[in-house]
Motif scaffolding. Structure first.
Motif, PDB file in Angstrom:
ATOM      1  N   GLY A   1       0.835  -1.207   0.000  1.00 43.86           N
ATOM      2  CA  GLY A   1       0.000   0.000   0.000  1.00 43.86           C
ATOM      3  C   GLY A   1       0.864   1.249   0.000  1.00 43.86           C
ATOM      4  O   GLY A   1       0.604   2.192  -0.758  1.00 43.86           O
TER       5      GLY A   1
ATOM      6  N   ALA B   1      -6.450  -4.740  -0.076  1.00 43.47           N
ATOM      7  CA  ALA B   1      -7.316  -3.570  -0.262  1.00 43.47           C
ATOM      8  C   ALA B   1      -6.540  -2.291  -0.616  1.00 43.47           C
ATOM      9  O   ALA B   1      -6.964  -1.566  -1.529  1.00 43.47           O
ATOM     10  CB  ALA B   1      -8.171  -3.351   0.987  1.00 43.47           C
ATOM     11  N   PRO B   2      -5.409  -1.984   0.047  1.00 43.62           N
ATOM     12  CA  PRO B   2      -4.708  -0.738  -0.303  1.00 43.62           C
ATOM     13  C   PRO B   2      -4.225  -0.730  -1.751  1.00 43.62           C
ATOM     14  O   PRO B   2      -4.219   0.321  -2.404  1.00 43.62           O
ATOM     15  CB  PRO B   2      -3.513  -0.701   0.662  1.00 43.62           C
ATOM     16  CG  PRO B   2      -3.825  -1.664   1.744  1.00 43.62           C
ATOM     17  CD  PRO B   2      -4.740  -2.690   1.163  1.00 43.62           C
TER      18      PRO B   2
ATOM     19  N   ARG C   1      -5.695  -2.381  -4.276  1.00 47.90           N
ATOM     20  CA  ARG C   1      -6.886  -2.228  -5.122  1.00 47.90           C
ATOM     21  C   ARG C   1      -7.365  -0.778  -5.147  1.00 47.90           C
ATOM     22  O   ARG C   1      -7.724  -0.257  -6.185  1.00 47.90           O
ATOM     23  CB  ARG C   1      -8.032  -3.139  -4.656  1.00 47.90           C
ATOM     24  CG  ARG C   1      -7.702  -4.617  -4.611  1.00 47.90           C
ATOM     25  CD  ARG C   1      -8.934  -5.455  -4.848  1.00 47.90           C
ATOM     26  NE  ARG C   1      -9.407  -5.297  -6.217  1.00 47.90           N
ATOM     27  CZ  ARG C   1      -8.920  -5.955  -7.261  1.00 47.90           C
ATOM     28  NH1 ARG C   1      -7.967  -6.827  -7.118  1.00 47.90           N
ATOM     29  NH2 ARG C   1      -9.398  -5.741  -8.471  1.00 47.90           N
ATOM     30  N   GLU C   2      -7.359  -0.152  -3.946  1.00 47.19           N
ATOM     31  CA  GLU C   2      -7.837   1.244  -3.885  1.00 47.19           C
ATOM     32  C   GLU C   2      -6.984   2.140  -4.779  1.00 47.19           C
ATOM     33  O   GLU C   2      -7.503   2.968  -5.527  1.00 47.19           O
ATOM     34  CB  GLU C   2      -7.793   1.746  -2.441  1.00 47.19           C
ATOM     35  CG  GLU C   2      -8.997   1.270  -1.643  1.00 47.19           C
ATOM     36  CD  GLU C   2      -8.759   1.312  -0.142  1.00 47.19           C
ATOM     37  OE1 GLU C   2      -7.857   2.041   0.313  1.00 47.19           O
ATOM     38  OE2 GLU C   2      -9.477   0.576   0.572  1.00 47.19           O
TER      39      GLU C   2
ATOM     40  N   VAL D   1      -7.667   1.204  -8.549  1.00 51.54           N
ATOM     41  CA  VAL D   1      -9.011   1.598  -8.997  1.00 51.54           C
ATOM     42  C   VAL D   1      -9.083   3.120  -9.179  1.00 51.54           C
ATOM     43  O   VAL D   1      -9.646   3.620 -10.166  1.00 51.54           O
ATOM     44  CB  VAL D   1     -10.095   1.090  -8.007  1.00 51.54           C
ATOM     45  CG1 VAL D   1     -11.447   1.735  -8.282  1.00 51.54           C
ATOM     46  CG2 VAL D   1     -10.218  -0.431  -8.108  1.00 51.54           C
ATOM     47  N   ALA D   2      -8.465   3.867  -8.246  1.00 54.12           N
ATOM     48  CA  ALA D   2      -8.475   5.334  -8.355  1.00 54.12           C
ATOM     49  C   ALA D   2      -7.802   5.766  -9.661  1.00 54.12           C
ATOM     50  O   ALA D   2      -8.305   6.632 -10.393  1.00 54.12           O
ATOM     51  CB  ALA D   2      -7.764   5.951  -7.152  1.00 54.12           C
TER      52      ALA D   2
ATOM     53  N   HIS E   1     -11.637  -8.816  -1.198  1.00 51.49           N
ATOM     54  CA  HIS E   1     -11.896  -7.529  -1.861  1.00 51.49           C
ATOM     55  C   HIS E   1     -12.098  -7.699  -3.361  1.00 51.49           C
ATOM     56  O   HIS E   1     -11.227  -8.236  -4.051  1.00 51.49           O
ATOM     57  CB  HIS E   1     -10.736  -6.557  -1.599  1.00 51.49           C
ATOM     58  CG  HIS E   1     -10.446  -6.373  -0.153  1.00 51.49           C
ATOM     59  ND1 HIS E   1     -11.286  -5.672   0.695  1.00 51.49           N
ATOM     60  CD2 HIS E   1      -9.445  -6.829   0.628  1.00 51.49           C
ATOM     61  CE1 HIS E   1     -10.795  -5.705   1.917  1.00 51.49           C
ATOM     62  NE2 HIS E   1      -9.680  -6.394   1.905  1.00 51.49           N
ATOM     63  N   SER E   2     -13.238  -7.237  -3.841  1.00 55.60           N
ATOM     64  CA  SER E   2     -13.544  -7.258  -5.273  1.00 55.60           C
ATOM     65  C   SER E   2     -13.236  -8.591  -5.959  1.00 55.60           C
ATOM     66  O   SER E   2     -12.466  -8.635  -6.908  1.00 55.60           O
ATOM     67  CB  SER E   2     -12.751  -6.165  -5.999  1.00 55.60           C
ATOM     68  OG  SER E   2     -12.796  -4.962  -5.316  1.00 55.60           O
TER      69      SER E   2
END
Ligand code: DC
Length: 231
Positions: A60, A106-107, A109-110, A113-114, A188-189
């Motif tokens: 992340g 998650a970090p 993916r975030e 995705v952003a 996540h996703s």
């Protein structure tokens, strides 16, 4: 519908997403955005920095400074990491597994995705991946879930890799099955079919047949004709 549509194509490894989405982007003159390549670049960057693929926190932090970009070169879209072209370096079986592992966190993916939303928000884009229709652009103008039976998906990967990697078909099949499990069972996703997506089974279809099927349901803006698209 947007004036310039967003098309989302998701599905498992070896379903034909890359070939099909590239071809569809060419036919429609849309930009092609390979979101899997971004997770691959992330796995490569981590490997080079000595950050284990299981270290979500470390990954992340790394992603916050990761300079991933796409550059068009003739017919090709090349991916760069801090301006270094890593398009070939990310296409190894090792990095394929790494991409699947880093994409669990998650970090990571975030951050991805952003970046994907920023790259695609203006429309006129074909995105391919695992969550482009479920998470990145759930309001995409057209969504597809491209699938094929595992044996055929493994055979496609095996043919791609056999010369340089020397793997047996059995080994490739096991990798494909392992990635399927990893990608569809993560918290996540996870890979799943988006609401409103059109399911296409490419097992017995050619690339052109899949693209034609997509073009039949693709909402092209009024006055726009498809078929003469430049790369
Ligand atoms: O499509 P690909 O094989 O290049 O993707 C590599 C990995 O990246 C895949 O195993 C899962 C992950 N991925 C993801 O989690 N979400 C995406 N939108 C695209 C890829």
């Amino acid at each position: 519908m947007r004036e310039r549509p967003i098309v989302a194509i998701d599905g498992p490894s070896g379903a034909g997403k890359t070939t099909v989405s590239k071809r569809l982007a060419k036919r429609t003159s849309f930009t092609w955005l390979d979101t899997g390549a971004m997770y691959r670049a992330c796995a490569l960057a981590a490997q080079r920095a000595g950050i284990p693929w299981v270290d979500g926190k470390g990954l992340g932090q790394m992603c916050a400074d990761l300079a991933i970009a796409f550059r068009r070169e003739g017919d090709e879209m090349r991916i760069t990491l801090s301006d270094e072209d890593v398009s070939d370096a990310i296409r190894t079986p090792d990095i394929s597994m790494g991409a699947s592992e880093v994409s669990i966190h998650a970090p990571v993916r975030e951050a991805m995705v952003a970046l994907q939303r920023k790259m695609g928000e203006k429309g006129g884009v074909v995105l391919e991946g695992r969550d482009t229709g479920t998470v990145v652009f759930p309001d995409a103008d057209a969504k597809f879930f491209l699938d094929a039976v595992a044996a055929v998906r493994a055979l496609r990967r095996y043919r791609e890799w056999e010369e340089e990697k020397g793997k047996t078909y059995e080994e490739v099949l096991q990798e494909v099955l392992q990635r399927d499990i990893q990608d569809s069972t993560r918290r996540h996703s996870p890979l799943r079919m988006a609401e409103g997506a059109v399911y296409i089974d490419s097992t017995t279809l050619t690339v052109e047949e899949v693209v034609e099927e997509m073009l039949r349901v693709l909402p092209l803006p009024a006055g726009r004709t498809e078929g003469g698209g430049k790369p």
